[in-house]
Design an enzyme around this catalytic site. Structure first.
Site, PDB file in Angstrom:
ATOM      1  N   ALA A  22      23.328  -7.960 -87.348  1.00 20.32           N
ATOM      2  CA  ALA A  22      24.281  -8.271 -86.329  1.00 20.32           C
ATOM      3  C   ALA A  22      25.511  -8.061 -87.078  1.00 20.32           C
ATOM      4  CB  ALA A  22      24.136  -9.450 -85.608  1.00 20.32           C
ATOM      5  N   MET A  50      26.888 -11.259 -92.880  1.00 13.74           N
ATOM      6  CA  MET A  50      26.484 -12.221 -93.878  1.00 13.74           C
ATOM      7  C   MET A  50      25.099 -11.808 -94.376  1.00 13.74           C
ATOM      8  SD  MET A  50      27.656 -15.530 -91.553  1.00 13.74           S
ATOM      9  CE  MET A  50      28.982 -15.434 -90.482  1.00 13.74           C
ATOM     10  N   SER A  84      18.950 -10.679 -86.277  1.00 11.89           N
ATOM     11  CA  SER A  84      19.471 -11.293 -85.003  1.00 11.89           C
ATOM     12  C   SER A  84      19.192 -10.410 -83.759  1.00 11.89           C
ATOM     13  CB  SER A  84      20.883 -11.694 -84.840  1.00 11.89           C
ATOM     14  OG  SER A  84      21.192 -12.543 -85.877  1.00 11.89           O
ATOM     15  N   HIS A 128      27.701 -18.504 -82.495  1.00  9.24           N
ATOM     16  CA  HIS A 128      26.685 -17.955 -82.660  1.00  9.24           C
ATOM     17  C   HIS A 128      25.913 -17.443 -81.288  1.00  9.24           C
ATOM     18  CE1 HIS A 128      22.990 -17.258 -85.178  1.00  9.24           C
ATOM     19  NE2 HIS A 128      22.307 -18.120 -84.362  1.00  9.24           N
ATOM     20  N   HIS A 176      19.453 -16.142 -95.448  1.00  8.76           N
ATOM     21  CA  HIS A 176      20.799 -15.812 -95.857  1.00  8.76           C
ATOM     22  C   HIS A 176      21.207 -16.589 -96.981  1.00  8.76           C
ATOM     23  CE1 HIS A 176      20.258 -14.676 -91.573  1.00  8.76           C
ATOM     24  NE2 HIS A 176      21.021 -13.883 -91.822  1.00  8.76           N
ATOM     25  N   HIS A 213      15.901 -16.658 -85.963  1.00  9.06           N
ATOM     26  CA  HIS A 213      15.185 -16.014 -87.041  1.00  9.06           C
ATOM     27  C   HIS A 213      13.906 -16.423 -87.275  1.00  9.06           C
ATOM     28  CE1 HIS A 213      18.734 -13.739 -88.555  1.00  9.06           C
ATOM     29  NE2 HIS A 213      19.458 -14.570 -87.793  1.00  9.06           N
ATOM     30  N   ASN A 230      30.068  -8.516 -81.665  1.00  9.10           N
ATOM     31  CA  ASN A 230      31.522  -9.186 -81.308  1.00  9.10           C
ATOM     32  C   ASN A 230      32.552  -8.237 -81.947  1.00  9.10           C
ATOM     33  OD1 ASN A 230      29.994 -10.593 -83.416  1.00  9.10           O
ATOM     34  ND2 ASN A 230      32.201 -10.798 -83.743  1.00  9.10           N
ATOM     35  N   TYR A 275      23.845 -18.146 -97.306  1.00 11.51           N
ATOM     36  CA  TYR A 275      24.505 -19.410 -96.823  1.00 11.51           C
ATOM     37  C   TYR A 275      23.620 -20.487 -96.527  1.00 11.51           C
ATOM     38  CZ  TYR A 275      23.502 -17.710 -91.929  1.00 11.51           C
ATOM     39  OH  TYR A 275      22.651 -17.148 -91.041  1.00 11.51           O
ATOM     40  N   GLU A 276      22.393 -20.256 -96.497  1.00 15.87           N
ATOM     41  CA  GLU A 276      21.238 -21.236 -96.377  1.00 15.87           C
ATOM     42  C   GLU A 276      21.183 -22.128 -97.419  1.00 15.87           C
ATOM     43  OE1 GLU A 276      17.929 -20.149 -93.808  1.00 15.87           O
ATOM     44  OE2 GLU A 276      18.756 -18.386 -93.786  1.00 15.87           O
TER      45      GLU A 276
END
Ligand code: HPA
Length: 273
Positions: free
Chosen positions: A114, A212, A31, A248, A84, A62, A236, A86-87
């Site tokens: 990130a 992630m 990221s 995000h 990723h 991305h 963060n 999670y996609e």
């Protein structure tokens, strides 16, 4: 689907049809780091969609481009964007690009991301060199029939992040006056950020940062015999450690702010590889 090696070879052929550059090393940009690619004068820039079977990211921020070129006197491949877990992609797809990089000739890979800071010494904007990872919360990318031509069934993971590359990264940071923290990265599946209770658990397990991506790629890269370097941009404080909810947008803004130093560090590291 088909056999992994066939899929990898099909990608390699599609890339080879565009350029015969053999990368010595590869960089996967996380990221906010897309701008790094501007430093490269590519001999080939290939949209992921043009590579058969290559996974294509659906996440904002991305881009999906595969670049080949030279930088700091090195022939390199750059992945501008990654997918990723999670996609919805299978782990096998998530790490396919890493295997393609290895098959193209890359002996070393620098993985960037990130991440949320957990360790006491970490603050947003910090860069953290990965000393190790915890990948136990995501499925292994090596599950399934082993592809012996890629690597062994039971690869050792004692030193995933190359001690030599870590020394080079630290020396590069020192030379630039950039503070480079160090720590253990823990990968979750996402896409939800963690709860504060999960973050407390991860802290007790020895994690310094949470994200992630990356750990699964590092496992696949080590399986293929590549040397790995991992660097996180702490965007963060992990959930419950700061006083605002995570978004995000916040992650992207922080990654953009740190991009200048991150880019300088990557350039120096690549030159020193
Ligand atoms: N958690 C998980 N992934 C992340 C975070 C986080 O706090 N920040 C950036 N990526």
């Amino acid at each position: 689907m088909g056999r992994i090696l066939d899929r990898v070879e099909a990608c390699v052929r599609a890339i080879r049809a565009r350029s015969d550059l053999v990368p010595e090393a590869a960089v996967v940009l996380g990221s906010g780091l897309g701008g790094f690619a501007e430093q490269l004068r590519p001999v080939a820039a290939i949209d992921y969609r043009e590579i058969p079977g290559f996974p294509v990211s659906t996440v904002e921020g991305h881009a999906g481009r595969f670049l080949l070129g030279s930088l700091g006197g090195k022939q390199i491949a750059v992945m501008q964007g990654r997918v990723h877990y999670y996609e919805g992609y299978a782990m096998e797809d998530v790490v396919l690009p890493i295997r393609v990089l290895g098959r193209l000739g890359a002996k070393q890979v620098i993985l960037t991301n990130a991440a949320g800071g957990i360790g006491p010494g970490l603050a947003p904007g910090d860069l953290m060199l990965l000393t190790d990872h915890i990948a136990s919360f995501v499925p292994s990318p090596l599950i399934g029939p082993n592809e012996d031509a890629l690597g062994t069934r039971f690869p050792d993971m004692t030193a995933v992040y190359s001690p030599l590359l870590r020394e080079k990264a630290k020396a590069a940071a020192k030379g630039l006056g950039i503070t480079l923290k160090e720590g253990v990265y823990l990968q979750t599946t996402g896409p939800a950020y963690e709860t504060p209770a999960e973050v407390r658990m991860f802290a007790r397990l020895g994690a310094d940062a949470v994200g992630m991506s990356t750990a699964c790629e590092a496992v696949a890269a080590r399986h293929s015999g590549m040397e790995v370097c991992g660097i996180s941009c702490i965007t963060n404080l992990a959930a419950g450690l700061g006083d605002s909810p995570l978004s995000h947008g916040e992650v992207q803004t922080a990654a953009d702010r740190a991009a200048r130093d991150f880019t300088r560090l990557l350039l120096a590291l690549i030159a020193a590889l």
